[in-house]
Design a protein around this motif. Structure first.
Motif, short mmCIF file in Angstrom:
data_model
loop_
_atom_site.label_atom_id
_atom_site.label_comp_id
_atom_site.label_asym_id
_atom_site.label_seq_id
_atom_site.Cartn_x
_atom_site.Cartn_y
_atom_site.Cartn_z
N ARG A 96 0.61 -1.19 0.03
CA ARG A 96 -0.26 0.24 0.07
C ARG A 96 0.49 1.29 0.22
N GLY A 97 2.61 1.34 0.06
CA GLY A 97 3.26 2.41 0.49
C GLY A 97 3.06 3.03 1.36
N SER A 98 2.90 2.79 2.35
CA SER A 98 2.06 3.30 4.47
C SER A 98 3.85 2.71 4.48
N ILE A 99 4.71 1.76 4.43
CA ILE A 99 6.17 1.72 4.56
C ILE A 99 6.71 1.68 3.75
N ASP A 100 7.81 1.71 3.91
CA ASP A 100 8.62 1.32 2.67
C ASP A 100 9.56 0.51 2.17
N MET A 101 10.04 -0.91 3.92
CA MET A 101 10.43 -1.74 3.97
C MET A 101 9.93 -3.15 4.48
N SER A 102 9.69 -4.33 4.26
CA SER A 102 9.42 -5.20 5.59
C SER A 102 10.35 -6.33 5.33
N MET A 103 9.89 -7.82 6.84
CA MET A 103 10.25 -8.15 6.26
C MET A 103 9.35 -9.18 5.29
N THR A 104 10.37 -10.13 5.11
CA THR A 104 8.86 -10.92 3.93
C THR A 104 9.51 -12.46 4.09
N ALA A 105 8.08 -14.02 3.55
CA ALA A 105 8.92 -14.68 3.11
C ALA A 105 8.50 -15.94 1.72
N VAL A 106 9.11 -16.37 1.62
CA VAL A 106 8.45 -16.97 0.47
C VAL A 106 7.07 -17.80 0.68
N VAL A 107 6.66 -18.79 1.10
CA VAL A 107 5.64 -18.79 1.67
C VAL A 107 4.73 -17.71 1.48
N PRO A 108 4.21 -16.64 2.43
CA PRO A 108 3.34 -16.13 2.89
C PRO A 108 3.16 -15.12 1.22
N PHE B 125 23.64 -16.66 -0.69
CA PHE B 125 21.85 -17.47 -0.42
C PHE B 125 20.80 -16.20 -1.19
N ALA B 126 21.68 -14.75 -0.71
CA ALA B 126 20.26 -13.71 -0.78
C ALA B 126 19.98 -13.48 -1.98
N ALA B 127 21.39 -14.22 -3.02
CA ALA B 127 20.12 -13.38 -4.20
C ALA B 127 20.43 -14.32 -5.56
N GLN B 128 19.42 -15.81 -4.65
CA GLN B 128 18.60 -16.67 -4.81
C GLN B 128 17.72 -16.09 -5.56
N LYS B 129 16.84 -16.81 -6.13
CA LYS B 129 16.14 -16.57 -7.92
C LYS B 129 14.50 -17.11 -6.99
N ALA B 130 13.66 -16.55 -6.46
CA ALA B 130 12.91 -17.20 -5.67
C ALA B 130 11.54 -16.88 -6.61
N ASN B 131 10.04 -16.98 -5.69
CA ASN B 131 9.21 -15.96 -6.10
C ASN B 131 8.72 -15.18 -6.34
N MET B 132 9.67 -13.77 -6.10
CA MET B 132 9.74 -12.36 -5.85
C MET B 132 11.07 -11.37 -6.93
N ALA B 133 9.96 -10.94 -7.40
CA ALA B 133 11.10 -10.07 -8.51
C ALA B 133 12.13 -9.70 -7.29
N PHE B 134 13.41 -8.59 -8.50
CA PHE B 134 14.61 -8.25 -7.24
C PHE B 134 14.04 -7.21 -7.95
N HIS B 135 14.46 -5.99 -6.45
CA HIS B 135 14.15 -4.46 -6.88
C HIS B 135 15.34 -4.29 -7.98
N PRO B 136 15.41 -3.43 -8.71
CA PRO B 136 15.94 -2.56 -9.86
C PRO B 136 17.37 -2.63 -8.81
N GLY B 137 17.05 -2.04 -7.62
CA GLY B 137 19.05 -2.18 -7.26
C GLY B 137 19.18 -2.39 -7.20
N ALA B 138 18.69 -3.46 -6.29
CA ALA B 138 19.63 -4.72 -6.07
C ALA B 138 20.53 -5.61 -6.75
N ALA B 139 19.24 -5.32 -8.03
CA ALA B 139 20.30 -6.34 -8.59
C ALA B 139 21.08 -6.04 -10.36
N LYS B 140 21.18 -4.73 -9.52
CA LYS B 140 22.81 -3.74 -9.85
C LYS B 140 23.21 -4.35 -9.25
#
Length: 336
Positions: free
Chosen positions: A77-89, A311-326
């Motif tokens: 929703r854009g009410s915060i900028d960042m959070s924890m996530t997980a592949v399953v949820p 481990f950090a850069a493995q490709k799971a089910n969410m697209a990487f932000h272009p800044g991180a991908a760079k």
């Protein structure tokens, strides 16, 4: 420097260090994570500290309340900028299933999330006092067990693992699943008001070090990795993306850790997610600062040992932000 990091981590005060008064010209970037003391909290506040210390253009402020499943919606929703996530949820979120089934527009919100890096949660520690007489997961029948906070991914995943191993289901009255947050559940466990306390964490986990300092504890699970593959129910449990096998090594919590050998349970892939609209330069700078400075604090922050670039850069089910991908391309982690 090393000593200061060690003290902060042990005391669970990293968030306080993150939330220092910002200079007027600094942009504020809002991050939410879960309760202090958890692996997620420690990894994410370490990230925020390293980023904040490495530049003066913006400041990450951390709120350590609530659940990751709700925080992900807030990022969407854009009410915060960042959070924890997980592949399953996140899989549930983008498909509008499980806990997100009745939330209007959830699939559109999921499209606003981007990953910065993945990290392991750590094994689920199904913890009991040695004096309880509980030796196996099957022994929790008729007991009071905290498996995870309500509406959180840990609860759904933990209950699924318990059912796959034992067939026990709290919906059928096999045991009582206690609905508390992590802090309240830990206190209830220490007060002997509940029989089982569960937390997924990277060893050594501060909460469990605290308990083991004064009491003998045992972890429930299976004796070998091979045992996690034996039954059709467990194979099905581990089949969704983002679920992994985790281990708690013998004696990692000292002389009051009573298991005779290693204990195997479930693990999960977590990550730091960011809203898609946060500018590329900011996310690139965050990612580079974190990985450039992480090695300097590993010795005093042992929970970060399992947080690796690969481990950090493995490709799971969410697209990487272009800044991180760079950054990952520049670092040579991605060859394409």
């Amino acid at each position: 420097m090393m000593k200061r990091w060690s003290v902060l981590a042990a005391a669970g005060l990293l968030a306080a260090a993150v939330a220092m008064p910002a200079e007027a010209q600094k942009r504020q970037i809002k991050m939410s994570t879960i309760a202090p003391g958890s692996s997620s909290y420690l990894v994410m506040t370490t990230f925020a500290n390293l980023v904040n210390q490495g530049q003066k253009d913006f400041e990450i402020t951390v709120d350590a309340t609530g659940t990751a499943t709700k925080h992900m919606v807030d990022v969407g929703r854009g009410s915060i900028d960042m959070s924890m996530t997980a592949v399953v949820p996140y899989e549930w979120m983008k498909n509008g299933t499980r806990i997100y089934k009745k939330l209007k527009g959830i699939k559109e919100l999921a499209r606003n999330l981007r990953i910065i890096f993945w990290f392991p949660l750590g094994a689920f520690h199904y913890t009991v006092y040695e004096s309880s007489g509980i030796k196996t997961l099957a022994d929790i029948k008729g007991k009071r067990a905290f498996i995870g906070p309500p509406s959180g991914g840990q609860l759904v995943t933990g209950l699924g693992f318990v059912k796959a191993v034992t067939g026990l289901d709290p919906k059928k009255g096999d045991f009582k699943s206690i609905n508390l947050n992590f802090a309240s559940a830990l206190q209830a466990f220490q007060d002997r008001q509940i029989d089982v306390y569960t937390i997924g964490c990277l060893d050594p986990c501060a909460q469990l070090q605290q308990v083991a300092a004064t009491s003998k504890i045992r972890f429930l699970g299976l004796p070998s990795k091979a045992d996690l593959d034996k039954s059709p129910a467990l194979k099905k449990f581990f089949s969704p993306p983002g679920r992994a096998k985790g281990v708690i090594r013998k004696g990692v919590y000292g002389s009051n850790h009573t298991n005779e050998g290693d204990v195997w349970s479930n693990d999960a892939i977590l990550g730091v997610t960011v809203r898609a609209g946060l500018d590329n330069d900011t996310v690139y700078k965050m990612t580079k600062l974190f990985w450039s400075d992480l090695e300097s604090i590993r010795a005093s922050a042992p929970y970060m040992t399992a947080v690796t670039l690969e481990f950090a850069a493995q490709k799971a089910n969410m697209a990487f932000h272009p800044g991180a991908a760079k950054y990952y391309r520049e670092a040579g982690v991605w060859k394409e």
